[in-house]
Design a protein around this motif. Structure first.
Motif, PDB file in Angstrom:
ATOM      1  N   ALA A 123       0.853  -1.199   0.000  1.00  0.00           N
ATOM      2  CA  ALA A 123       0.000   0.000   0.000  1.00  0.00           C
ATOM      3  C   ALA A 123       0.884   1.242   0.000  1.00  0.00           C
ATOM      4  O   ALA A 123       0.616   2.216  -0.708  1.00  0.00           O
ATOM      5  CB  ALA A 123      -0.915  -0.009   1.217  1.00  0.00           C
ATOM      6  N   VAL A 140      -1.362  -5.353  -4.166  1.00  0.00           N
ATOM      7  CA  VAL A 140      -2.063  -5.007  -2.933  1.00  0.00           C
ATOM      8  C   VAL A 140      -3.486  -5.589  -2.938  1.00  0.00           C
ATOM      9  O   VAL A 140      -4.020  -5.998  -1.905  1.00  0.00           O
ATOM     10  CB  VAL A 140      -2.037  -3.470  -2.728  1.00  0.00           C
ATOM     11  CG1 VAL A 140      -3.072  -2.771  -3.568  1.00  0.00           C
ATOM     12  CG2 VAL A 140      -2.163  -3.087  -1.271  1.00  0.00           C
ATOM     13  N   LYS A 141      -4.071  -5.683  -4.124  1.00  0.00           N
ATOM     14  CA  LYS A 141      -5.436  -6.225  -4.222  1.00  0.00           C
ATOM     15  C   LYS A 141      -5.436  -7.736  -3.989  1.00  0.00           C
ATOM     16  O   LYS A 141      -6.363  -8.291  -3.407  1.00  0.00           O
ATOM     17  CB  LYS A 141      -6.014  -5.897  -5.601  1.00  0.00           C
ATOM     18  CG  LYS A 141      -6.028  -4.405  -5.887  1.00  0.00           C
ATOM     19  CD  LYS A 141      -7.005  -4.035  -6.965  1.00  0.00           C
ATOM     20  CE  LYS A 141      -6.498  -4.226  -8.362  1.00  0.00           C
ATOM     21  NZ  LYS A 141      -7.494  -3.797  -9.355  1.00  0.00           N
TER      22      LYS A 141
ATOM     23  N   GLU B 117     -11.454   0.010  -2.999  1.00  0.00           N
ATOM     24  CA  GLU B 117     -10.038  -0.032  -2.626  1.00  0.00           C
ATOM     25  C   GLU B 117      -9.765   0.956  -1.502  1.00  0.00           C
ATOM     26  O   GLU B 117     -10.332   2.038  -1.449  1.00  0.00           O
ATOM     27  CB  GLU B 117      -9.158   0.317  -3.828  1.00  0.00           C
ATOM     28  CG  GLU B 117      -8.925  -0.882  -4.708  1.00  0.00           C
ATOM     29  CD  GLU B 117      -8.206  -0.497  -5.989  1.00  0.00           C
ATOM     30  OE1 GLU B 117      -7.284   0.322  -5.923  1.00  0.00           O
ATOM     31  OE2 GLU B 117      -8.605  -1.012  -7.042  1.00  0.00           O
ATOM     32  N   GLY B 118      -8.880   0.571  -0.630  1.00  0.00           N
ATOM     33  CA  GLY B 118      -8.579   1.435   0.500  1.00  0.00           C
ATOM     34  C   GLY B 118      -9.420   1.056   1.703  1.00  0.00           C
ATOM     35  O   GLY B 118      -9.137   1.424   2.825  1.00  0.00           O
TER      36      GLY B 118
END
Lengths: 260, 183
Positions: A123, A140-141, B117-118
């Motif tokens: 991230a 990251v996904k 996302e996040g």
């Protein structure tokens, strides 16, 4: 097939030609070796996992990591040479990822510790504009699913039967001393000390939260200093790693240049 | 951003018409993985292809299939380049692609994966053995059964036959099915 070249895991890769991108080799090796070695360890579960769904899940996670390793090692040189022809001391992975699978709880504790770190790391890298940003944005996904998988199992085993609780606790405690190494600076990664400190405190918060929900005790052993483990980034590895590499590399070394 | 020429657009359509090697009901264009075709001279082109997952083993088969299709279209030299950025998302799957997935027995990914996302990692609630709502992406529309359309389905495993799918089961018709996970 060209003969293997000695790879020096420091500095930056020599550009292949004018205009070719220059990658920070040491950082690419560190991250690539983490992904490669953990991928191999998870692959060892094939044929041995407790249930079919888990066999498939661990193999899928291993495949994601292998994909990341291929991109990262290709930044540092020839991926096959780096994976199959380096000696143990030339690997730059964390000692955590080379630890044997142990029982299922050990594998899950290793997954929880590592995927939480990897998610925070990628991230951070994805938010920047360095050479690792494109891969990190993608990885990251994938890692979010790995971490979710580890968290679910940690809670299920920790909050399960007496036996599963005891095994999960034992695993979390046994691997604790390998977790300080993750936040040591890596040359060329572009993360300053302040960022690493923030990542470490986010890691502690996150892991403490999961262990709490699982009814597990946060281990109180050292994560740094003389009694903690962790010199993998300097090429010093634990005893089981040599045997793992021997198995991983023997086919390639026994039949140099072989192809399907 | 350079505007593609008419010929580049035509070649992009040819490359995009190649079926996905794992999900042959979908074309690569419907999957959203062929990004661009750039002409490099009279009969030579470079294709930008993005993987669904970093370790997707189908990417090599896709490259070969694209190369074959473009050569059959008259190109002499075709180079397929893998690009990672911007990262592929299930939001890149077209509506037509989603319809075909459902017809094929695979629940399509829900929209809005990028917007989620996040939000990860999130704390999850856990059922006794299997979860109805343990979704990594948080509260979302339910995943509907591709067979009977029921929105009462449960998660069996987060990872299924391929990295991009999860295994679910319908609580009404009881059929298990693959769900293309949001990414």
């Amino acid at each position: 097939m060209t003969p293997p070249e000695t790879t020096t895991p420091t500095g930056t890769a020599a550009p292949a030609g004018p205009g070719a991108p220059v990658f920070p080799t040491a950082a690419a090796l560190a991250l690539g070796d983490d992904a490669l070695v953990l991928s191999h360890r998870l692959g060892e579960w094939a044929g041995h996992a407790p249930v079919l769904e888990e066999e498939v899940a661990l193999a899928n996670i291993a495949l994601d990591l292998l994909g990341q390793a291929r991109v990262l090692l290709s930044m540092a040189g020839d991926e096959d040479e780096l994976a199959y022809l380096r000696e143990e001391r030339a690997f730059r992975n964390l000692q955590l990822v080379e630890q044997p699978n142990g029982d299922f709880a050990h594998t899950i504790a290793r997954q929880l510790y590592f995927s939480t770190y990897q998610l925070l790391l990628h991230a951070e890298l994805a938010a920047g504009d360095g050479p690792f940003a494109p891969l990190a944005a993608k990885a990251v996904k994938e890692i979010a699913y790995h971490r979710d998988h580890a968290e679910q199992w940690t809670v299920r085993l920790g909050d399960g039967t007496d036996v599963s609780h005891e095994r999960m606790q034992r695993a979390c405690t046994a691997l604790w001393r390998f977790t300080g190494e993750m936040f040591q600076p890596v040359e060329g990664l572009g993360l300053d000390e302040k960022t690493l400190t923030a990542m470490e405190s986010a890691w502690l918060d996150s892991v403490t939260g999961v262990l709490g929900r699982a009814g597990l005790t946060v281990p109180d052993g050292p994560r740094g200093g003389a009694w903690a483990a962790g010199a993998g980034r300097q090429g010093v590895h634990t005893e089981p790693f040599g045997r793992m590499l021997a198995e991983m590399q023997h086919l390639h070394r026994s039949h140099p240049g072989a192809s399907w | 951003m350079v505007t593609p020429t008419a010929l580049e657009a035509e070649l992009l359509a040819v490359a995009g018409s190649v079926p996905d090697p794992e999900l042959p009901v979908l074309t690569l264009r419907e999957l959203g993985v062929v990004r661009a075709v750039h002409l490099r001279g009279a009969d030579s082109a470079e294709v930008e292809l993005t993987p669904t997952y970093t370790g997707c083993p189908a990417i090599e088969a896709m490259s070969m299939d694209i190369e074959r299709a473009l050569r059959a279209h008259g190109l002499r030299e075709v180079q397929v380049r893998t690009v990672l950025a911007p990262a592929w998302s299930t939001d890149d799957i077209s509506d037509e692609g989603r319809r075909k997935l459902r017809e094929f027995g695979i629940a399509p990914p829900r929209h809005g994966a990028r917007a989620q996302e996040g939000n990860v990692p999130v704390a999850l609630s856990l059922g006794p053995t299997r979860t109805l709502d343990g979704e990594p992406a948080g509260a979302q529309a339910p995943v509907c059964c591709p067979h009977c359309g029921s929105d009462r389905t449960e998660l069996l495993s987060r990872f299924s036959s391929t990295a991009c799918k999860a295994l679910r089961r319908c609580l009404d018709c009881r059929e298990p099915f693959d769900h293309f996970k949001e990414l």
